[in-house]
Write an enzyme that holds these catalytic residues in place. Structure first.
Site, PDB file in Angstrom:
ATOM      1  N   PRO A  91       0.858  -1.373  -0.060  1.00 17.03           N
ATOM      2  CA  PRO A  91      -0.132   0.027   0.006  1.00 17.03           C
ATOM      3  C   PRO A  91       0.871   1.290   0.044  1.00 17.03           C
ATOM      4  CG  PRO A  91      -0.627  -1.465   1.805  1.00 17.03           C
ATOM      5  CD  PRO A  91       0.653  -2.021   1.312  1.00 17.03           C
ATOM      6  N   GLU A 118      -0.099  -7.289   8.573  1.00 17.09           N
ATOM      7  CA  GLU A 118       0.261  -5.843   8.566  1.00 17.09           C
ATOM      8  C   GLU A 118       1.389  -5.281   7.660  1.00 17.09           C
ATOM      9  OE1 GLU A 118      -3.080  -5.117   9.730  1.00 17.09           O
ATOM     10  OE2 GLU A 118      -1.867  -3.360  10.112  1.00 17.09           O
ATOM     11  N   ARG A 156      -0.701  -9.428 -21.039  1.00 19.40           N
ATOM     12  CA  ARG A 156      -1.572  -9.265 -22.091  1.00 19.40           C
ATOM     13  C   ARG A 156      -0.744  -8.422 -23.224  1.00 19.40           C
ATOM     14  NH1 ARG A 156      -5.045  -5.237 -22.669  1.00 19.40           N
ATOM     15  NH2 ARG A 156      -6.490  -6.478 -23.302  1.00 19.40           N
ATOM     16  N   ASP A 171      -6.532  -0.127 -26.445  1.00 22.92           N
ATOM     17  CA  ASP A 171      -7.108  -0.112 -25.054  1.00 22.92           C
ATOM     18  C   ASP A 171      -6.984   1.227 -24.616  1.00 22.92           C
ATOM     19  OD1 ASP A 171      -7.481  -2.649 -24.816  1.00 22.92           O
ATOM     20  OD2 ASP A 171      -5.556  -2.990 -23.763  1.00 22.92           O
TER      21      ASP A 171
HETATM   22  C1  9D3 Z   1      -2.941  -0.168   9.060  1.00 22.08           C
HETATM   23  C2  9D3 Z   1      -2.349   0.097   7.620  1.00 22.08           C
HETATM   24  N1  9D3 Z   1      -2.544  -0.767   6.644  1.00 22.08           N
HETATM   25  C3  9D3 Z   1      -1.880  -0.283   5.465  1.00 22.08           C
HETATM   26  C4  9D3 Z   1      -2.734   0.549   4.696  1.00 22.08           C
HETATM   27  C5  9D3 Z   1      -2.310  -2.116   7.066  1.00 22.08           C
HETATM   28  C6  9D3 Z   1      -2.237  -3.025   5.855  1.00 22.08           C
HETATM   29  C7  9D3 Z   1      -3.524  -3.487   5.013  1.00 22.08           C
HETATM   30  C8  9D3 Z   1      -3.455  -4.194   4.165  1.00 22.08           C
HETATM   31  C9  9D3 Z   1      -1.226  -3.761   5.475  1.00 22.08           C
HETATM   32  C10 9D3 Z   1      -1.161  -4.583   4.309  1.00 22.08           C
HETATM   33  C11 9D3 Z   1      -2.327  -4.891   3.706  1.00 22.08           C
HETATM   34  C12 9D3 Z   1      -2.455  -5.751   2.677  1.00 22.08           C
HETATM   35  N2  9D3 Z   1      -2.248  -5.194   1.358  1.00 22.08           N
HETATM   36  C13 9D3 Z   1      -1.203  -5.272   0.581  1.00 22.08           C
HETATM   37  O1  9D3 Z   1      -0.538  -5.999   0.655  1.00 22.08           O
HETATM   38  C14 9D3 Z   1      -1.309  -4.637  -0.774  1.00 22.08           C
HETATM   39  C15 9D3 Z   1      -2.199  -3.739  -1.413  1.00 22.08           C
HETATM   40  C16 9D3 Z   1      -3.504  -2.814  -0.720  1.00 22.08           C
HETATM   41  O2  9D3 Z   1      -3.966  -3.095   0.352  1.00 22.08           O
HETATM   42  N3  9D3 Z   1      -4.149  -1.740  -1.549  1.00 22.08           N
HETATM   43  C17 9D3 Z   1      -3.559  -1.672  -2.804  1.00 22.08           C
HETATM   44  N4  9D3 Z   1      -2.538  -2.051  -3.175  1.00 22.08           N
HETATM   45  C18 9D3 Z   1      -1.872  -2.983  -2.442  1.00 22.08           C
HETATM   46  S1  9D3 Z   1      -0.549  -3.917  -2.918  1.00 22.08           S
HETATM   47  C19 9D3 Z   1      -0.553  -4.578  -1.552  1.00 22.08           C
END
Ligand code: 9D3
Length: 258
Positions: A91, A118, A156, A171
């Site tokens: 994220p 997490e 793709r 696209d």
């Molecule tokens: C409380 C903080 N959170 C971070 C925004 C904790 C958290 C939530 C979800 C930590 C890891 C995750 C799992 N998500 C991913 O690994 C992830 C992800 C996503 O949640 N949203 C958009 N892109 C991605 S890429 C990997």
């Protein structure tokens, strides 16, 4: 193109290796995907891949040890081929878009790390990850679906994976505009007719109509994409004249705005 993926849920990747155009391309050997499960590289009786965070707080953190051993195994398996960039789906990463897909498409191999829990231990990220990539500003439960989004977007584009190479070029986002509406049989569906121009056989007028619909839907829904197309010179004089005539209408929204 070759992908090595680190994930504790290897079966999820059958979604891209086993179905649709990516599945066919995989079967034809146009790309490959090996999943390395960090749990297979644990050395304790409980096969632990996570532990509580130092300093306290909610959630669990993925252990750096099993991740490092899984990555080493992937690198040995790929050697003596050139080392592949290591991408962590996160994220906190650079937001995935078609520009990033294009940058990555030139790589013969990529290693993707899909985390759960997490977080990953920061020392593993600092030592072994080249780039963090996010699927967008929303929360999902792990990196697997974002990793598969990236794999699909890259695969793709491999010649032969999508039958009609032209449709990849046309696209959305390859030209930076949204797509126009499409119609097929029947000519009348629940009282709604196919736009008459599409039945006219006048290919020049049909092309102009489609271009105007693309510009219209993009201007309404994604004015930021119109601005980007304008400033990079991807709109010609006819496009600009049409957008000017649209602007008057958009300033006075219709009775039922989108
Ligand atoms: C409380 C903080 N959170 C971070 C925004 C904790 C958290 C939530 C979800 C930590 C890891 C995750 C799992 N998500 C991913 O690994 C992830 C992800 C996503 O949640 N949203 C958009 N892109 C991605 S890429 C990997």
């Amino acid at each position: 193109m070759r992908f090595d993926v680190l994930s504790i849920f290897p079966d999820m990747f059958q979604a891209v290796t086993g179905q649709g155009v990516t599945g066919r391309g995989h079967q034809q050997g146009l790309w490959s995907c090996r999943v390395w499960n960090p749990r297979d590289f644990t050395e304790d009786n409980y096969r632990r891949i996570d532990d509580r965070p130092y300093g306290g707080g909610p959630g669990m953190v993925m252990l750096p040890g099993p991740l490092g051993l899984a990555l080493d195994a992937a690198n040995r398996d790929r050697a003596p081929a050139a080392p592949a960039p290591v991408l962590l789906l996160s994220p906190q990463g650079r937001r995935l878009d078609q520009a990033l897909v294009s940058e990555l498409a030139s790589q013969p191999a990529l290693t993707l790390i899909a985390g759960r829990y997490e977080a990953l231990d920061q020392r593993f990220i600092d030592r072994r990850v080249d780039l963090e990539v996010s699927a967008g500003d929303f929360v999902v439960s792990g990196g697997e679906l974002p990793a598969m989004l990236l794999i699909d977007a890259l695969v793709r584009r491999i010649p032969g994976v999508v039958n009609d190479g032209e449709s990849v070029l046309q696209d959305s986002f390859e030209d930076g505009l949204l797509d126009c509406p499409h119609y097929t049989r029947p000519e009348s569906f629940e009282g709604m007719e196919v736009p008459a121009i599409l039945l006219s056989g006048n290919h020049a007028r049909i092309a102009r109509w489609r271009r105007e619909r693309k510009l219209e839907i993009t201007a309404r829904r994604r004015p930021d994409l119109i601005e980007a197309a304008r400033s990079s010179g991807r709109l010609d004089a006819v496009d600009l004249r049409f957008l000017a005539s649209l602007a008057a209408q958009l300033d006075k929204p219709p009775v039922d705005p989108l």
